[in-house]
Structures are given as C-alpha cells and as structure tokens.
Design an enzyme around this catalytic site. Sequence first.
Site, PDB file in Angstrom:
ATOM      1  N   GLU A 200      -3.586   6.195  -1.769  1.00 39.46           N
ATOM      2  CA  GLU A 200      -3.245   6.461  -3.177  1.00 39.46           C
ATOM      3  C   GLU A 200      -3.360   7.944  -3.548  1.00 39.46           C
ATOM      4  O   GLU A 200      -3.905   8.297  -4.591  1.00 39.46           O
ATOM      5  CB  GLU A 200      -4.129   5.617  -4.095  1.00 39.46           C
ATOM      6  CG  GLU A 200      -3.919   4.124  -3.927  1.00 39.46           C
ATOM      7  CD  GLU A 200      -4.846   3.282  -4.779  1.00 39.46           C
ATOM      8  OE1 GLU A 200      -4.372   2.278  -5.334  1.00 39.46           O
ATOM      9  OE2 GLU A 200      -6.036   3.610  -4.878  1.00 39.46           O
ATOM     10  N   GLU A 274      -0.859  -3.406  -1.930  1.00 46.05           N
ATOM     11  CA  GLU A 274      -1.937  -4.047  -2.684  1.00 46.05           C
ATOM     12  C   GLU A 274      -1.313  -4.856  -3.810  1.00 46.05           C
ATOM     13  O   GLU A 274      -0.877  -4.300  -4.822  1.00 46.05           O
ATOM     14  CB  GLU A 274      -2.903  -3.017  -3.261  1.00 46.05           C
ATOM     15  CG  GLU A 274      -3.725  -2.283  -2.223  1.00 46.05           C
ATOM     16  CD  GLU A 274      -4.751  -1.357  -2.842  1.00 46.05           C
ATOM     17  OE1 GLU A 274      -4.958  -1.418  -4.090  1.00 46.05           O
ATOM     18  OE2 GLU A 274      -5.346  -0.546  -2.108  1.00 46.05           O
TER      19      GLU A 274
END
Length: 636
Positions: A200, A274
């Site tokens: 991320e 995710e």
Amino acid sequence: MWPCGGRRQRRFGGAAVLLGVLWLLARRFNWSELIPMRLWGRTLGLQTENSQFLLEGMPFRIFGGSMHYFRVPREYWEDRMLKMKACGLNTLTTYVPWNLHEQTRGKFDFTQDLDLEAFLSLAAKNGLWVILRPGPYICSEWDLGGLPSWLLQDPEMQLRTTYKGFTEAVDAYFDHLMPIVVPLQYKKGGPIIAVQVENEYGSYAKDPNYMAYVKMALLSRGIVELLMTSDNKNGLSFGLVEGALATVNFQKLEPGVLKYLDTVQRDQPKMVMEYWTGWFDNWGGPHYVFDADEMVNTVASILKLGASINLYMFHGGTNFGFMNGALETDEYKSDVTSYDYDAVLTEAGDYTSKFFKLRQLFSAIIGQPLPLPPMIESKASYGAILLHQYISLWDVLPSLIQPVKSEFPVNMENLHLNDSSGQSYGYVLYETVIFGGGHLHSRDHVRDRAQVFVNTMYVGELDYNTVELSLPEGQGFRQLRLLVENRGRVNYGLALNEQRKGLIGDVFLNKTPLRNFKIYSLEMKPDFMKSLQQVAGWSAVPDYFMGPAFFRGRLWIEHQPQDTFLKLQGWEKGVVFVNGHNLGRYWKIGPQETLYLPGPWLQKGNNEIVIFEERTAGRIIQSVDIPYLGRTQYVD
C-alpha cells in the site's frame, strides 16, 4: 488496511447473484492436479496473459485467504489451512513481520512460532499456493506496520524511503529473510507463486524511487516469481512499480473500481488483493460486524467480473503481547488485542456463517466436491480463578530492574538496552525528585499514556487529551513518578516517523523542566516474568487494592487442556500472562471483554496466571467457553 467511510447498506438477493456468477463462469476451474505437491519440472510459474492468470500454462483463478502465522499458535497452523481448503480456497497469503524476526538489531529469529519455512512448507503439504507479502512494511494493524522500533533511534530516520539508514537496515534484513524464501518459490519446487513489493505504498508515496528500490532488493536476492503491488483505489496509481502487477484493496465494490485497474495497466488480470471480510476494533469503540450476506454477494460480484480474490482476513487471529497497532487521524486510537476481524473464521478458528456461505459459492464455481470441514475443537469453561497473591510495582523495582540514569528524559527507543536496540514495547517508569507541588505540564510529550504518582500516591493521568495536572503541596523531597505505557505505534498513514514512545521531550513543573531521572524499563519479556516468580514480598491480596501491581493465581486443569477465554470483570486495565505467554492487553472501556487463551499454552495440572494491573484490581477472573468482543456495530 486503510480506514473506510460512508455507510454501507446490507445487500440481499445472494441467490440471484450466485446464479449469475455460475452462468458466466461456464469454464470450471478443476485444480485437482494444480496443487503444490503434484507439479514437477516447473518452468513457467504464475503468468499474466490476455487478462487472465496462467499457472504452468493453464488458466488459473486465485481464490485466496489471508492468515498470519505470527497471530496463530503454531499448533493450529494446519487446522486453519485445512479449513481454507474446505472453504474452497487454493491460495494462502501472509505478511512477514520484520519487527518480530529482528527484535534486536542484527539478531534474527525464525524459530518456533516464527518458523516461516515450516509455515510455508505446511501450506504446500496441504495443497495451498502462497502469495508472500514480505514488506518491509506490512501495515496489518501491527505495531509500526511491522517495522522494528529501533529504526527510530535515528532522529533523522525516514521510514519507507531510500534514506540510507533505512535501506541499509532493510538490506540486512532481506539478506537473512530471502535465503529462507527463495527455495520455497514455485520454480524451485515450493508453494510461493507471487511476491508482493512492499504494501500500500500509494497512500504513503514519500519517495518516487522507493518502490523501485524494494523491487530490486527482491530480484537481486533471487526472487523469480510474479511480483505484485496492492493499494486502495485512491493510492493505486501512486504505488505502481514497473514489472509488478497492480492489485486493489476494498470492501465495498464501487462502480468502476475494477475497470480503473485497466487505466493503470492494460490487458492484465484483475485481482482484489484485500477484500475486507470484516474490520478491526479500537479501544473505546464498538466491535465492528460486516453483514455476511453483503460480504458474500460482493465476493460473487467480484468473481462475476472475472477477477481473482484474496479474503482479508480469512482468519485474523490475535495481537498477542504488545503487538497491536494504532490509527492516528483526528485522534490517536489504539487497536484491541483481538484480531477476530469478524472474519471467515473466528479468533479461535471456529466457523462462521461467512464460511459456509463462501464454501457454497466456491464449491459451485469449482464444480467438484470440497473436502469436509474439520471438526471444531470444543472450548472449556474452567470457572473462577482466584488471584491469591500480589506484589506492588514499587516493591518489585529494587530487586529486578537496574534503572538507566539520565539528566534528561529519554524516549523508549533510545534507552541503552537490549544490545543498544532500545526498548520496543510495554511500559517505562520515569522517576525524579521534586519538592513542593504545583502545576505539571506535559507539553504533549507523553506517548501514549502516563499515570502520575507522588511517592506512591496516585495523582492522575497524562495523555493526548490531558496535558496538565495539579500536584499537591508537601514538605521536603518527594518522588515524582510517571508510569508511561506504549499503547501501540501507528501502523498506517503519514505519521510513521513520529512513533517514538515514552517521554519524547521535557515535562515541566511550574514551568521548569524536570531533570535527573531514574528510568526503569518494563518491557515484561519472558525472562522478566520468570524472575518475578522468585521475588520476595508477595502477599495475600487484600479486600481492596490500587495498582500498579502484579497479581498471581493458579488454574488447575485435570484433563487435556482446551482453548478458553479469560473474562476480567472488575479489573481496570493491564496485561495477562499465562505460563509466561503474554495474552495481551485488557481495558474496561472495551469493546473487548475476553482474552483468547489457546489450549496449547496450557498444561495438565498447575498453570500460572500473572496479571499486571495498572489501577483497580479484582479478586478473580473467569474462564469461559464463549468470547465476548463487545457491543456490535455494523461496518459503515
């Protein structure tokens, strides 16, 4: 992980969506021969071609689930993997927590519950492919996003950048990690089919050269499998690196979010790295619950659009010890001990309705019978446990802890301890001499919460919201004591470089900075807890006692130990240790009201329970067979 907003409405009509998925997925995915132990002469690995994945040249869909070996007792790894297979998953994803593997700089631990090689080999044995997410940063609601706290000894440190002090530490870590990982890659005969480059980074993006550095750090050490990145939609374009497949993270399938992937990379397979099956909890907040039907409907919709998926989390587990992370947006909020996450399996590995709904969905898509779900281990209720002895923290200090003496306050990470790696977790007691009382002001230098005592008299607390106290007047010299707790370092956002704990600057009494400290480290490591048993001065617990103090009792077990949950009603705030294992924090503000105690950490006969209570102690704790994670609130 990243915070999400906007109220989500529960969706229904799952059956209709499921039928649509089955109609569009006419090609069945028969993976009976595509399992790690049955492929020989591997050459191609996981590839991308014409917007689909190929594994050894055959069309392949990733049905993945996240489980972290460091949040689950080793004795339960295989049980959780078998449940993955029974749900219909073919791939396991896991992070690698640098801060556990290198707790002391230059000393590496890949043994016992941190035996990554054993974990990955067990995944292969049970027919699961692996997507490895080695960091160095992992987020994961884990202290400092998995980065070691000793990095913050450097006052100029710039985490997650190409700052020399950071890259040198990463290189040293990868030099030890990658020799474990490389032989377990697909092309070497192992289960790893893909490796993630950092995590991320698009939401951080402080250094345009950083992702290329991490990529080369992996490639130069022998990583040969498909590389991936993962970001939420807003960070997607900022977290890319050439040569790595971009994937996306979300919980709500917003219109166009998967099509957006085509704008940053053409003709590539789509993957949700995710898909958030639930959410995590903060102390003082609710226990978040995500509707099972809405979750399954969204998974079905993702598959209908042709994407691969990884369920985050399939099994959350527990933030044992002091390893929980925190968020700091408008205010600092630390995460609870449980990482149940309202996931597909509970914190203790039990099935939820999400499991059976997903099993039905995946089974229909795969088009073949799934393995039977393993039996659930029963939980035990051992009843009331009497804490029969206690010893005050003030009585422990002289015999167990040698203080660091310093003219100025020293933050936790810069204490000269642990082979110069500082203190990472727990508490620090700062002690100095004052005369007179007056106005005590922290100047917001307390991280994160300090109990203030004059001699042994409790005066109040200092934290982010309370920065001043009045100290009572008195005759002569007195001891001013600040017991400071590190409640967990922020794991997400732009504040990573400011996560030093303890006293991070001067504290003032009547506008004069305090000086000449004795500083006691209370990291509460296993050696400390073991030595605590031999300390003289343990006494019978009185009817009423105010901490800080250690309390101990015994749990007698007649038969084979089973999982249980400890309920600390009547206790205020502290930490529980069972047979030397740190179960984590409790706090009466909730939402979490029980601590998970795995059966493998118990033994037949006597089991020692030690509680460090900061303020108000009870006399008993309850062992119950049902967890209570607090008042629920549906995820927005």
